[in-house]
Scaffold this motif. Structure first.
Motif, short mmCIF file in Angstrom:
data_model
loop_
_atom_site.label_atom_id
_atom_site.label_comp_id
_atom_site.label_asym_id
_atom_site.label_seq_id
_atom_site.Cartn_x
_atom_site.Cartn_y
_atom_site.Cartn_z
N LYS A 19 0.75 -1.26 0.03
CA LYS A 19 -0.03 0.08 -0.08
C LYS A 19 0.64 1.18 0.01
O LYS A 19 0.55 2.33 -0.44
N ASP A 20 1.97 1.13 0.51
CA ASP A 20 2.89 2.34 0.46
C ASP A 20 3.54 2.70 -0.92
O ASP A 20 3.97 3.70 -1.16
N GLN A 21 3.31 1.68 -1.76
CA GLN A 21 4.06 1.92 -3.05
C GLN A 21 2.98 2.60 -4.17
O GLN A 21 3.29 2.60 -5.24
N TYR A 22 1.84 2.64 -3.80
CA TYR A 22 0.74 3.14 -4.85
C TYR A 22 -0.17 4.14 -4.47
O TYR A 22 -0.48 4.34 -3.12
N TYR A 23 -0.66 4.97 -5.30
CA TYR A 23 -1.52 5.87 -5.13
C TYR A 23 -2.66 5.42 -6.09
O TYR A 23 -2.44 5.21 -7.47
N ILE A 24 -4.08 5.81 -6.00
CA ILE A 24 -4.85 5.32 -6.88
C ILE A 24 -5.89 6.77 -7.06
O ILE A 24 -6.37 7.14 -6.13
N ALA A 25 -6.31 7.17 -8.34
CA ALA A 25 -7.02 8.08 -8.59
C ALA A 25 -7.78 8.06 -9.74
O ALA A 25 -7.82 6.84 -10.41
N ASN A 26 -8.59 8.94 -10.39
CA ASN A 26 -9.44 8.76 -11.49
C ASN A 26 -9.32 9.79 -12.36
O ASN A 26 -8.94 10.97 -12.13
N VAL A 27 -9.76 9.69 -13.60
CA VAL A 27 -9.88 10.67 -14.75
C VAL A 27 -10.90 11.89 -14.10
O VAL A 27 -10.77 13.25 -14.02
N VAL A 28 -11.87 11.51 -13.60
CA VAL A 28 -12.92 12.42 -12.97
C VAL A 28 -13.08 12.30 -11.63
O VAL A 28 -12.95 10.84 -11.12
N LYS A 29 -13.44 13.35 -10.63
CA LYS A 29 -13.46 13.06 -9.36
C LYS A 29 -14.93 12.95 -8.75
O LYS A 29 -15.04 12.77 -7.85
N CYS A 30 -15.85 12.88 -9.85
CA CYS A 30 -17.46 13.07 -9.65
C CYS A 30 -17.84 11.85 -10.00
O CYS A 30 -17.57 11.44 -11.38
N ARG A 31 -18.89 10.83 -9.83
CA ARG A 31 -19.53 10.12 -10.18
C ARG A 31 -20.38 10.41 -11.45
O ARG A 31 -21.53 11.11 -11.15
N PRO A 32 -20.26 9.98 -12.62
CA PRO A 32 -21.25 10.11 -13.67
C PRO A 32 -22.40 9.32 -13.62
O PRO A 32 -22.36 8.01 -12.73
N PRO A 33 -23.55 9.95 -13.69
CA PRO A 33 -24.93 9.31 -13.30
C PRO A 33 -25.05 7.89 -14.15
O PRO A 33 -24.61 7.66 -15.31
N GLY A 34 -25.34 6.87 -13.21
CA GLY A 34 -25.40 5.61 -13.54
C GLY A 34 -24.37 4.76 -14.04
O GLY A 34 -24.31 3.88 -14.71
N ASN A 35 -23.06 5.50 -13.60
CA ASN A 35 -21.85 4.62 -13.75
C ASN A 35 -21.48 4.72 -15.41
O ASN A 35 -20.81 4.05 -15.68
N ARG A 36 -22.11 5.89 -15.91
CA ARG A 36 -21.80 5.94 -17.41
C ARG A 36 -20.11 6.30 -17.41
O ARG A 36 -19.85 6.77 -16.90
N VAL A 37 -19.71 6.43 -19.01
CA VAL A 37 -18.49 6.69 -19.07
C VAL A 37 -18.56 8.34 -18.94
O VAL A 37 -19.37 8.80 -19.64
N PRO A 38 -17.38 8.98 -18.66
CA PRO A 38 -17.51 10.44 -18.40
C PRO A 38 -17.39 10.98 -19.83
O PRO A 38 -16.95 10.40 -20.85
N LEU A 39 -18.16 12.13 -20.14
CA LEU A 39 -18.18 12.92 -21.41
C LEU A 39 -16.86 13.48 -21.55
O LEU A 39 -16.21 13.72 -20.58
N ASP A 40 -16.68 13.69 -22.72
CA ASP A 40 -15.27 14.29 -22.90
C ASP A 40 -15.34 15.81 -22.29
O ASP A 40 -14.10 16.00 -22.01
N ASP A 41 -16.26 16.52 -22.31
CA ASP A 41 -16.47 17.75 -21.56
C ASP A 41 -16.11 17.59 -19.97
O ASP A 41 -15.27 18.41 -19.60
#
Length: 189
Positions: free
Chosen positions: A74-96
């Motif tokens: 756990k000291d060897q990694y950090y986890i992030a995402n492209v977007v910081k908020c959940r897209p409705p229904g877990n859809r793929v984030p829009l380009d915008d």
């Protein structure tokens, strides 16, 4: 660039896109902020939105199991995402949505200074590597860019839908572990 406290504050108050109005929590990241390894996923799901942490649902549990099996601490990694908020229904984030959130991710990369970046899935690969690339074609290959070693691989959620991808992701992650060990060894020498 913002420091961690400023970055979290900026994300918390962000209304750059419509995702800011539908979230329960922002999901900035989890792990060691000085880690040599950075995982980047697509965006928060339902459990992540509830808890404010990335990769805590079924896909996250699978990723944790994989990291434990490879003895990546756990000291060897950090986890992030492209977007910081959940897209409705877990859809793929829009380009915008992704484009408006990418400065936060770039800030995270700047603060963490990882040696290796693993793009978990097509969305992360699209915004980190190449918008026209196909995950099935470039997964498992190293890309060196701006001093970072980048490895696209499948998103753990894809493995939950198609178990035949498990062996491929395992092979990719073994390469990540090997490179991580090499880079950490070279740092010590």
């Amino acid at each position: 660039m913002l420091d961690w406290e400023e970055l979290i504050g900026a994300c918390s108050g962000c209304q750059r896109c419509s995702l800011g109005s539908t979230r329960k929590n922002i999901v900035v990241g989890r792990g060691n902020v000085n880690a040599p390894l950075l995982f980047i996923g697509e965006g928060p799901g339902e459990q992540e939105d509830k808890q404010g942490l990335p990769f805590v649902g079924p896909a996250g549990k699978l990723l944790d199991t994989l990291l434990d099996a490879l003895e990546i601490g756990k000291d060897q990694y950090y986890i992030a995402n492209v977007v910081k908020c959940r897209p409705p229904g877990n859809r793929v984030p829009l380009d915008d949505e992704a484009e408006k959130c990418l400065p936060y991710l770039r800030n995270q990369v700047y603060l963490i200074k990882p040696r290796i970046i693993v793009c978990l899935g097509a969305t992360a690969m699209k915004y980190i590597v190449d918008k026209d690339a196909r995950i099935t074609q470039i997964r498992g290959t190293w890309i060196e860019r701006k001093g970072y070693w980048i490895m696209p691989t499948f998103h753990p959620a894809a493995l939950l839908r198609d178990e035949s991808k498990k062996i491929l992701m395992w092979q990719d992650m073994k390469k990540v572990k090997q490179r991580l060990d090499e880079l950490c060894q070279n740092k010590i020498d």
